[in-house]
Design a protein around this motif. Sequence first.
Motif, PDB file in Angstrom:
ATOM      1  N   GLY A  12       0.778  -1.228   0.000  1.00 43.92           N
ATOM      2  CA  GLY A  12       0.000   0.000   0.000  1.00 43.92           C
ATOM      3  C   GLY A  12       0.806   1.272   0.000  1.00 43.92           C
ATOM      4  O   GLY A  12       0.325   2.305   0.484  1.00 43.92           O
ATOM      5  N   VAL A  13       2.024   1.260  -0.541  1.00 44.59           N
ATOM      6  CA  VAL A  13       2.743   2.519  -0.757  1.00 44.59           C
ATOM      7  C   VAL A  13       1.892   3.438  -1.630  1.00 44.59           C
ATOM      8  O   VAL A  13       1.841   4.643  -1.422  1.00 44.59           O
ATOM      9  CB  VAL A  13       4.124   2.247  -1.398  1.00 44.59           C
ATOM     10  CG1 VAL A  13       4.741   3.524  -1.942  1.00 44.59           C
ATOM     11  CG2 VAL A  13       5.059   1.603  -0.379  1.00 44.59           C
ATOM     12  N   HIS A  14       1.207   2.829  -2.600  1.00 43.03           N
ATOM     13  CA  HIS A  14       0.227   3.548  -3.421  1.00 43.03           C
ATOM     14  C   HIS A  14      -1.169   3.079  -3.013  1.00 43.03           C
ATOM     15  O   HIS A  14      -1.465   1.885  -3.031  1.00 43.03           O
ATOM     16  CB  HIS A  14       0.476   3.295  -4.910  1.00 43.03           C
ATOM     17  CG  HIS A  14       1.821   3.799  -5.361  1.00 43.03           C
ATOM     18  ND1 HIS A  14       2.689   3.049  -6.117  1.00 43.03           N
ATOM     19  CD2 HIS A  14       2.436   4.993  -5.147  1.00 43.03           C
ATOM     20  CE1 HIS A  14       3.783   3.753  -6.354  1.00 43.03           C
ATOM     21  NE2 HIS A  14       3.657   4.931  -5.784  1.00 43.03           N
ATOM     22  N   GLY A  15      -2.020   4.027  -2.658  1.00 41.05           N
ATOM     23  CA  GLY A  15      -3.291   3.686  -2.031  1.00 41.05           C
ATOM     24  C   GLY A  15      -4.278   2.965  -2.908  1.00 41.05           C
ATOM     25  O   GLY A  15      -5.207   2.312  -2.396  1.00 41.05           O
ATOM     26  N   ASN A  16      -4.126   3.058  -4.242  1.00 38.76           N
ATOM     27  CA  ASN A  16      -5.075   2.387  -5.141  1.00 38.76           C
ATOM     28  C   ASN A  16      -4.503   1.107  -5.753  1.00 38.76           C
ATOM     29  O   ASN A  16      -5.057   0.582  -6.714  1.00 38.76           O
ATOM     30  CB  ASN A  16      -5.556   3.342  -6.239  1.00 38.76           C
ATOM     31  CG  ASN A  16      -4.413   3.921  -7.062  1.00 38.76           C
ATOM     32  OD1 ASN A  16      -3.252   3.528  -6.904  1.00 38.76           O
ATOM     33  ND2 ASN A  16      -4.728   4.850  -7.947  1.00 38.76           N
ATOM     34  N   GLU A  17      -3.393   0.607  -5.190  1.00 36.23           N
ATOM     35  CA  GLU A  17      -2.853  -0.695  -5.603  1.00 36.23           C
ATOM     36  C   GLU A  17      -3.226  -1.704  -4.518  1.00 36.23           C
ATOM     37  O   GLU A  17      -2.556  -1.818  -3.490  1.00 36.23           O
ATOM     38  CB  GLU A  17      -1.343  -0.601  -5.803  1.00 36.23           C
ATOM     39  CG  GLU A  17      -0.964   0.333  -6.946  1.00 36.23           C
ATOM     40  CD  GLU A  17       0.542   0.475  -7.132  1.00 36.23           C
ATOM     41  OE1 GLU A  17       1.314  -0.269  -6.490  1.00 36.23           O
ATOM     42  OE2 GLU A  17       0.950   1.341  -7.930  1.00 36.23           O
ATOM     43  N   PHE A  18      -4.314  -2.424  -4.758  1.00 38.66           N
ATOM     44  CA  PHE A  18      -4.993  -3.125  -3.675  1.00 38.66           C
ATOM     45  C   PHE A  18      -4.350  -4.451  -3.265  1.00 38.66           C
ATOM     46  O   PHE A  18      -4.507  -4.885  -2.127  1.00 38.66           O
ATOM     47  CB  PHE A  18      -6.458  -3.382  -4.070  1.00 38.66           C
ATOM     48  CG  PHE A  18      -7.374  -2.204  -3.885  1.00 38.66           C
ATOM     49  CD1 PHE A  18      -6.879  -0.936  -3.625  1.00 38.66           C
ATOM     50  CD2 PHE A  18      -8.749  -2.374  -3.974  1.00 38.66           C
ATOM     51  CE1 PHE A  18      -7.727   0.146  -3.454  1.00 38.66           C
ATOM     52  CE2 PHE A  18      -9.616  -1.302  -3.801  1.00 38.66           C
ATOM     53  CZ  PHE A  18      -9.103  -0.040  -3.540  1.00 38.66           C
ATOM     54  N   SER A  19      -3.662  -5.139  -4.169  1.00 36.21           N
ATOM     55  CA  SER A  19      -3.175  -6.482  -3.821  1.00 36.21           C
ATOM     56  C   SER A  19      -2.224  -6.440  -2.637  1.00 36.21           C
ATOM     57  O   SER A  19      -2.324  -7.263  -1.714  1.00 36.21           O
ATOM     58  CB  SER A  19      -2.485  -7.132  -5.021  1.00 36.21           C
ATOM     59  OG  SER A  19      -3.418  -7.513  -5.997  1.00 36.21           O
ATOM     60  N   GLY A  20      -1.271  -5.504  -2.650  1.00 32.83           N
ATOM     61  CA  GLY A  20      -0.321  -5.425  -1.551  1.00 32.83           C
ATOM     62  C   GLY A  20      -0.983  -5.114  -0.226  1.00 32.83           C
ATOM     63  O   GLY A  20      -0.603  -5.649   0.820  1.00 32.83           O
ATOM     64  N   ILE A  21      -1.998  -4.254  -0.270  1.00 39.16           N
ATOM     65  CA  ILE A  21      -2.710  -3.893   0.958  1.00 39.16           C
ATOM     66  C   ILE A  21      -3.414  -5.109   1.542  1.00 39.16           C
ATOM     67  O   ILE A  21      -3.284  -5.418   2.735  1.00 39.16           O
ATOM     68  CB  ILE A  21      -3.722  -2.767   0.666  1.00 39.16           C
ATOM     69  CG1 ILE A  21      -2.992  -1.493   0.253  1.00 39.16           C
ATOM     70  CG2 ILE A  21      -4.626  -2.517   1.875  1.00 39.16           C
ATOM     71  CD1 ILE A  21      -3.892  -0.433  -0.361  1.00 39.16           C
ATOM     72  N   TYR A  22      -4.152  -5.825   0.699  1.00 35.29           N
ATOM     73  CA  TYR A  22      -4.928  -6.955   1.204  1.00 35.29           C
ATOM     74  C   TYR A  22      -4.044  -8.147   1.536  1.00 35.29           C
ATOM     75  O   TYR A  22      -4.371  -8.944   2.427  1.00 35.29           O
ATOM     76  CB  TYR A  22      -6.034  -7.314   0.218  1.00 35.29           C
ATOM     77  CG  TYR A  22      -7.202  -6.362   0.327  1.00 35.29           C
ATOM     78  CD1 TYR A  22      -8.245  -6.616   1.212  1.00 35.29           C
ATOM     79  CD2 TYR A  22      -7.233  -5.185  -0.406  1.00 35.29           C
ATOM     80  CE1 TYR A  22      -9.298  -5.724   1.335  1.00 35.29           C
ATOM     81  CE2 TYR A  22      -8.284  -4.290  -0.295  1.00 35.29           C
ATOM     82  CZ  TYR A  22      -9.321  -4.565   0.584  1.00 35.29           C
ATOM     83  OH  TYR A  22     -10.357  -3.679   0.716  1.00 35.29           O
ATOM     84  N   LEU A  23      -2.902  -8.273   0.858  1.00 37.12           N
ATOM     85  CA  LEU A  23      -1.983  -9.345   1.202  1.00 37.12           C
ATOM     86  C   LEU A  23      -1.326  -9.070   2.557  1.00 37.12           C
ATOM     87  O   LEU A  23      -1.180  -9.983   3.386  1.00 37.12           O
ATOM     88  CB  LEU A  23      -0.920  -9.501   0.114  1.00 37.12           C
ATOM     89  CG  LEU A  23      -0.125 -10.809   0.123  1.00 37.12           C
ATOM     90  CD1 LEU A  23      -1.035 -12.034   0.071  1.00 37.12           C
ATOM     91  CD2 LEU A  23       0.856 -10.847  -1.038  1.00 37.12           C
ATOM     92  N   VAL A  24      -0.960  -7.821   2.802  1.00 38.87           N
ATOM     93  CA  VAL A  24      -0.418  -7.463   4.116  1.00 38.87           C
ATOM     94  C   VAL A  24      -1.460  -7.701   5.202  1.00 38.87           C
ATOM     95  O   VAL A  24      -1.149  -8.235   6.283  1.00 38.87           O
ATOM     96  CB  VAL A  24       0.072  -5.997   4.112  1.00 38.87           C
ATOM     97  CG1 VAL A  24       0.185  -5.440   5.534  1.00 38.87           C
ATOM     98  CG2 VAL A  24       1.422  -5.893   3.408  1.00 38.87           C
TER      99      VAL A  24
END
Length: 296
Positions: A12-24
């Motif tokens: 989620g370094v970039h707020g609209n790139e969802f895969s990294g956010i949900y994987l974290v």
Amino acid sequence: MDKIKQVAIVGGVHGNEFSGIYLVKQYQATPQQVARPSFDCRCVWANPEAHYANKRYIHSDLNRQFKHTDLANPALANYEQSRAKVLNAELGPKGAAKTDLLIDLHNTTSNMGACLILTQAGPFYNKLAAYVKMMMPEAIISRDEDHFNAADHALMCTLGRYGVLVEVGPQPQSVLRHDVLELMDRMTQHILDFVELYNTDKLPALPKQTEAFRYLHSIKLPMNEQGERLGMVHKNVQDKDYQPIQPGDPIFMLFDGTEVYYEGEQTVYPTFINEAAYYDNNLAMSLNEKVIITLD
């Protein structure tokens, strides 16, 4: 051999790139997925406010805020600049980091598949690339270390003593795709497995040579003197990330029907083709050359 004792996985370094956010989020809920005996692993959500706003960033791109000079400059105090200083204190400090390896998770709208991006050089990275490619043959290895000044690199992953980016696509902004999140998880797990084997001197025999792509430069969309776009990426190039472009091949189609041809002298391999996030800068694609990583 130096050991990797502290690993950070950042999404989620970039707020609209969802895969990294949900994987974290997934890893935080089930930490055993990223646990390995020889090192500690923490998961960090880098830019929550941008995600809540459903934007890439609030004020400025967080992944461009990590130069030594910028981190030390108190006048740089917008949301992302301030957030970079917090992350530097939490994961760094840069140049003397408590984090030995930082894995930065990203999505792209381009058809790049699962891509491991190396922003620095050295034997550790060469072995990591060889291992990931051996375990995940469809993976792409990208070398970008020559593009940046290693002593004052602006990317988030350079907070760690070692750092890599996992870039996976295609995925639209502000969307989740099962296949893309699965690819991101697979590559991340292979990186963690590599670190465990590296730490315990149990790496298998690795390929002596590994194919990779080295960044050369980026090219912009055709524009007039007023900064207005005159055309778009040619359909023959669209979605053909890492496929060769030969001198004389069409790369742009102007709105008046004119084809624009690649005028370089060597075969190149495009990446980040028509990346939505780069339209602010009118960037059409990055061009790369094919190289071989050789183990000593």
